[in-house]
Design a protein around this motif. Structure first.
Motif, mmCIF file in Angstrom:
data_model
loop_
_atom_site.group_PDB
_atom_site.id
_atom_site.type_symbol
_atom_site.label_atom_id
_atom_site.label_comp_id
_atom_site.label_asym_id
_atom_site.label_seq_id
_atom_site.Cartn_x
_atom_site.Cartn_y
_atom_site.Cartn_z
ATOM 1 N N LEU A 16 40.348 -17.699 -65.808
ATOM 2 C CA LEU A 16 40.034 -17.599 -64.389
ATOM 3 C C LEU A 16 40.244 -16.173 -63.879
ATOM 4 N N ILE A 17 41.309 -15.534 -64.349
ATOM 5 C CA ILE A 17 41.554 -14.141 -63.971
ATOM 6 C C ILE A 17 40.405 -13.256 -64.439
ATOM 7 N N LYS A 18 39.979 -13.421 -65.689
ATOM 8 C CA LYS A 18 38.899 -12.607 -66.228
ATOM 9 C C LYS A 18 37.580 -12.907 -65.519
ATOM 10 N N MET A 19 37.418 -14.140 -65.046
ATOM 11 C CA MET A 19 36.183 -14.544 -64.377
ATOM 12 C C MET A 19 35.935 -13.745 -63.102
ATOM 13 N N ILE A 20 37.003 -13.390 -62.388
ATOM 14 C CA ILE A 20 36.835 -12.752 -61.087
ATOM 15 C C ILE A 20 36.825 -11.231 -61.152
ATOM 16 N N ILE A 21 37.157 -10.632 -62.286
ATOM 17 C CA ILE A 21 37.325 -9.183 -62.347
ATOM 18 C C ILE A 21 36.061 -8.435 -61.946
ATOM 19 N N ALA A 22 34.941 -8.704 -62.630
ATOM 20 C CA ALA A 22 33.723 -7.913 -62.423
ATOM 21 C C ALA A 22 33.199 -7.991 -60.994
ATOM 22 N N PRO A 23 32.935 -9.183 -60.441
ATOM 23 C CA PRO A 23 32.418 -9.223 -59.066
ATOM 24 C C PRO A 23 33.413 -8.715 -58.041
ATOM 25 N N LEU A 24 34.705 -8.891 -58.308
ATOM 26 C CA LEU A 24 35.729 -8.444 -57.371
ATOM 27 C C LEU A 24 35.777 -6.922 -57.300
ATOM 28 N N VAL A 25 35.803 -6.263 -58.452
ATOM 29 C CA VAL A 25 35.850 -4.802 -58.497
ATOM 30 C C VAL A 25 34.593 -4.215 -57.871
ATOM 31 N N PHE A 26 33.434 -4.758 -58.242
ATOM 32 C CA PHE A 26 32.169 -4.224 -57.734
ATOM 33 C C PHE A 26 32.101 -4.330 -56.208
#
Length: 420
Positions: free
Chosen positions: A49-59
């Motif tokens: 779940l943590i890895k799932m949110i990384i890309a859209p969150l950072v962008f």
């Protein structure tokens, strides 16, 4: 809600230790290993779940932040001096974390063994050369970068995208509105994910204690204590620099921001202390123009406590698994954290996202995130208070450089000035 969450975290820690101790004492080594393996289902889900949110969150957060910086270039000197201070303070914070984790060695006694089939079992030394590093920074495809959670590539694309959005005046408002909506949605998703943290903490501690024994808690105490010692060292350095630049009057500012810092500490949220910090800065004498510019920018680019913790925690994980990083790799880590820590500013438990991405980039065991998860809430309190102090010092220093320190104001005068 914060108090309830803290209670749940503490309860999960206590229950996890109790269950782990019971398994370690009364089950066979094979049985304890089996229990730990079953508990890993919960922790694996949390990590995913943590890895799932990384890309859209950072962008989304980084693009939104850069797009709102379009006025920084028009402000000129103030913007340049502010960003110059932020970069310097970031390097100091990261370096203190690096030095202190080597001096204290909080993870050296854990002797954990990474999963031999996982890519994080060892560091791939061939990837750490100048050509590979520079080439790897720039994405061939943003879709591929997001699919693989290549955090630095996402940051590079986001910087280009955000700068372009800010430059296209006619289209910027619509695009910024969309990005901000995505950012708000991802922040809400992040809050949902973090609500599962107590379950992951229980599983992580129970699994660790069941296989390692109750003695592993000594390492946690060393980790927490070492971080707070490092944080106090950073506070002392920031205050000393402030006194050197501003003079003895700086001590009055430290007294004024005491309440906002305590609020940030008790709520584990530097954002909760924003209004009080802004009021304290103006009451001390920082002009409204400088305070209203530097402080919001600081909440995106000057999270001193978070940055120091990211270095401290990442190397703690490496020490726990007996993985040695060369000086060159550690310098690369500082530069990487310098950039990536800006990408998730203001995000709840932002450090966990940054640390997760850093562990992946350096092929360190992702399960190491679970080692710090159990005490992250306790450490987040210190990080939040440090962020308030760091941003207050930054605003005061920039105001001094710009000759924008006014006569001290009463609280009523500050309120009236803001209303006007």
């Amino acid at each position: 809600m914060n108090r309830l969450f803290t209670i749940l975290i503490v309860a999960a820690m206590v229950l996890g230790v109790a269950v782990g101790w019971g398994v370690h004492e009364y089950a066979s080594p094979a049985g304890a290993k089996a229990v730990a393996g079953n508990l890993s289902i919960v922790t694996d889900v949390f990590l995913r779940l943590i890895k799932m949110i990384i890309a859209p969150l950072v962008f989304s957060t980084l693009v939104a932040g850069i797009a709102h910086m379009e006025n920084a270039s028009t402000i000129g000197r103030v913007g340049a001096k502010t960003l110059g201070w932020f970069i310097s303070a970031s390097l100091v914070s990261l370096t203190i974390g690096l030095i202190m984790v080597h001096l204290i060695q909080p993870g050296a006694g854990m002797h954990l063994v990474a999963d031999p089939v996982a890519p994080g079992a060892a560091v791939d030394m061939t990837k750490f050369n100048l050509k590979e590093f520079v080439s790897h920074i720039f994405p061939k495809s943003i879709v591929e970068a997001m699919a693989n959670n290549e955090i630095l590539q996402i940051v590079i694309f986001s910087v280009f995208f955000g700068t372009a959005v800010a430059a296209i005046e006619d289209r910027a408002p619509a695009v910024v509105a969309v990005v901000e909506q995505v950012s708000a949605i991802m922040l809400k998703v992040t809050s949902y994910v973090m609500k599962t943290a107590p379950l992951a903490i229980f599983a992580a501690l129970a699994a660790t204690v069941s296989t390692q024994g109750i003695g592993v808690l000594v390492t946690y105490a060393k980790f927490v204590g070492g971080f707070y010692v490092s944080m106090l060292l950073l506070w002392a350095l920031l205050i000393a620099v402030l006194v050197l630049i501003v003079g003895p009057r700086a001590l009055k500012l430290i007294a004024l921001i005491r309440s906002p810092a305590l609020l940030a500490f008790s709520t584990a949220s530097s954002e909760a202390a924003y209004p009080g910090t802004l009021e304290a800065l103006q009451q001390w004498g920082v002009s409204r123009r400088v305070a209203s510019f530097v402080l919001p920018l600081g909440y995106s680019f000057n999270l001193d406590g978070t940055m120091m913790y990211c270095t401290f925690a990442t190397l703690f994980v490496a020490q726990a698994y007996g993985i040695h990083l060369t000086i060159g790799q550690q310098i690369t880590m500082l530069l990487l954290l310098m950039v990536t820590s800006k990408g998730v500013a203001g995000v709840p438990r932002a450090s966990l996202v940054v640390i997760s991405a850093t562990l992946t980039y350096f092929h360190l065991p992702e399960a190491g995130l679970l080692l710090i998860l159990a005490v992250d809430n306790l450490l987040d309190m210190g990080r939040s208070a440090t962020n308030v102090v760091g941003n207050s010092v930054a605003a005061a220093v920039v105001a001094k450089w710009e000759g924008q320190i006014e006569e001290p104001k009463t609280e009523d005068a500050v309120i009236a000035n803001n209303a006007a």
